[in-house]
Design a protein around this motif. Structure first.
Motif, PDB file in Angstrom:
ATOM      1  N   ALA A 184     -16.157 -26.417  -5.238  1.00 20.36           N
ATOM      2  CA  ALA A 184     -15.016 -27.012  -5.940  1.00 20.36           C
ATOM      3  C   ALA A 184     -15.031 -28.545  -5.927  1.00 20.36           C
ATOM      4  CB  ALA A 184     -13.710 -26.481  -5.350  1.00 20.36           C
ATOM      5  N   THR A 187     -17.515 -29.570  -8.514  1.00 17.32           N
ATOM      6  CA  THR A 187     -16.986 -29.205  -9.833  1.00 17.32           C
ATOM      7  C   THR A 187     -15.945 -30.212 -10.290  1.00 17.32           C
ATOM      8  OG1 THR A 187     -17.364 -26.850  -9.408  1.00 17.32           O
ATOM      9  CG2 THR A 187     -15.771 -27.407 -11.118  1.00 17.32           C
ATOM     10  N   ALA A 188     -15.044 -30.584  -9.382  1.00 13.87           N
ATOM     11  CA  ALA A 188     -13.981 -31.524  -9.735  1.00 13.87           C
ATOM     12  C   ALA A 188     -14.537 -32.905 -10.055  1.00 13.87           C
ATOM     13  CB  ALA A 188     -12.977 -31.620  -8.590  1.00 13.87           C
ATOM     14  N   CYS A 231     -12.520 -24.997 -10.731  1.00 17.42           N
ATOM     15  CA  CYS A 231     -12.393 -25.413  -9.335  1.00 17.42           C
ATOM     16  C   CYS A 231     -11.826 -24.283  -8.465  1.00 17.42           C
ATOM     17  CB  CYS A 231     -11.497 -26.641  -9.224  1.00 17.42           C
ATOM     18  SG  CYS A 231     -12.251 -28.169  -9.834  1.00 17.42           S
ATOM     19  N   CYS A 334      -7.018 -30.623  -8.544  1.00 13.72           N
ATOM     20  CA  CYS A 334      -8.407 -30.291  -8.198  1.00 13.72           C
ATOM     21  C   CYS A 334      -8.829 -30.894  -6.860  1.00 13.72           C
ATOM     22  CB  CYS A 334      -9.341 -30.761  -9.316  1.00 13.72           C
ATOM     23  SG  CYS A 334      -9.089 -29.884 -10.883  1.00 13.72           S
TER      24      CYS A 334
END
Length: 399
Positions: A184, A187-188, A231, A334
């Motif tokens: 995550a 990804t963020a 996320c 996020c």
């Protein structure tokens, strides 16, 4: 209409599992010996396994350079190019995040020419031939697979760019399966990076054009729609596909309507403190946007409904503020670190950051509002503690 030039990667394949088709793409380019450029994390996670297996099954030789690191130093690029020459590679395949893809671009060029990397920094200085080049992103952020740009960290810890059409690959292969399970935080950060590409392309003072505008709006819509889901659930294939496509579209946009002060202020954070590029962008994003409001209010207002439908009928000033607030909300949701202090930067570092930011003249000329060293330092200073608390909902009332 104002004349413009738009250039991008000539071939783009967007399909789950598309790495299995790499041997066919290599064959169309007449190559038989591939140099795979990646990093140990990507390869250790098994993300190159499918490509390596497919190439081997097709009888194609594949050497691997896996020593790419974040914000690749010039010595890493030069080592990879030396390996390509030594092994007689006739095609370069980059698989990974932006650092691996940027390195692969330069390797494809340096392995085919006598040029020195130090002589290529700037715009249009790489003008010779290169080896065939295929790029496969494993993150949805940089858009490097569709841009003619490669960023290198010099021995003095300065980020320099090589910008030339020859760095556009022959193929960009977007395989959403390679982004499944991406953590995550990555990804963020990479998703915010892609959103910044779209925003700065749309508001670029130089070379803004209607093709980039359309791509930027489409990209921002995809990224805003899917970033929270991606996320929260790393296995959501639809969200991963939307993020990957959004990042590529944003890359096409900013490759032709260049990024500006967000990136200029982010580069020193990454180079000096080894903060990932996407996170570096996120840390200064809203500070730069608020600085730009006097010059870019109308453009931010045009983008605002993409992130916040309630901004559609608001006056431009209030819509622009809602746009900035919506980006702050995405960063909060996020779990993006909100302050420079969270990544180890203190008051004593602000002067050097500002000095280095002002060296990014290639980027600063694109900013909608001229920015001085004092402005840069003030934006960094505000980012030490992060954005103010979330605004209330008073703007939901009719204006």
């Amino acid at each position: 209409m104002t004349p413009f030039l738009f250039q991008t990667t000539p071939n783009l394949l967007f399909e789950a599992g598309s790495v299995r088709k790499l041997p066919d793409l290599v064959a169309t380019l007449g190559a038989k010996r591939v140099l795979l450029v990646t990093d140990r994390g990507v390869r250790g996670a098994g993300l190159t396994r499918g490509a390596e297996a497919a190439l081997g099954a097709a009888g194609l030789a594949c050497d691997v350079f896996e020593d790419v690191v974040a914000d690749p130093p010039s010595r890493v690029v030069e080592a990879a190019a030396a390996l390509a020459r030594a092994r007689g590679a006739d095609l370069v395949l980059g698989i990974g995040g932006g650092s691996a893809l940027d390195t692969a671009k330069l390797v494809a060029y340096l392995a085919r020419t006598d040029a020195r990397l130090d002589d290529l920094y700037g715009v249009g200085l790489a003008d010779g031939a290169r080896l065939p080049l295929i790029l496969v992103p494993t993150t949805a952020g940089t858009g490097s697979e569709v841009t003619p740009i490669a960023i290198v960290t010099t021995p003095s810890a300065e980020k320099r760019g090589v910008v030339a059409p020859v760095l556009l690959p022959d193929w960009a292969v977007l395989d959403p399966d390679l982004t499944l399970g991406l953590p995550a935080p990555v990804t963020a950060a990479t998703g915010i990076d892609a959103m910044v590409h779209a925003i700065e392309a749309y508001t670029s003072r130089l070379r803004k054009n209607p093709v980039s505008d359309g791509l930027a709006r489409q990209a921002l819509g995809l990224l805003a729609s899917y970033i929270r889901t991606a996320c929260a659930d790393g296995a959501d294939r639809e969200a991963r596909a939307g993020m990957l496509l959004g990042a590529a579209l944003a890359g096409m946009a900013f490759a032709n309507a260049p990024v500006a002060a967000v990136h200029a202020l982010a580069y020193p954070i990454g180079a000096l403190f080894h903060v990932p590029h996407g996170l570096s962008n996120a840390l200064v994003l809203t500070g730069v946007l608020r600085f730009n409001l006097p010059a870019a209010e109308g453009l931010y207002a045009e983008l605002a409904p993409i992130l916040d439908p309630a901004a559609r009928d608001l006056p431009a000033g209030r819509a622009a503020e809602r746009f900035v607030a919506a980006l702050e909300a995405i960063c909060r949701d996020c779990a993006v670190p909100a302050s420079l202090t969270a990544v180890g930067i203190g008051v004593g570092d602000l002067g050097r950051l500002a000095d280095d930011a002002m060296r990014q003249t290639r980027l600063l000329v694109n900013n909608p509002r001229p920015l001085t060293r004092e402005d840069a330092r003030a934006i960094y200073a505000a980012a030490l503690s992060g954005p103010p608390p979330a605004a209330g909902t008073e703007d939901n009332a009719p204006s």
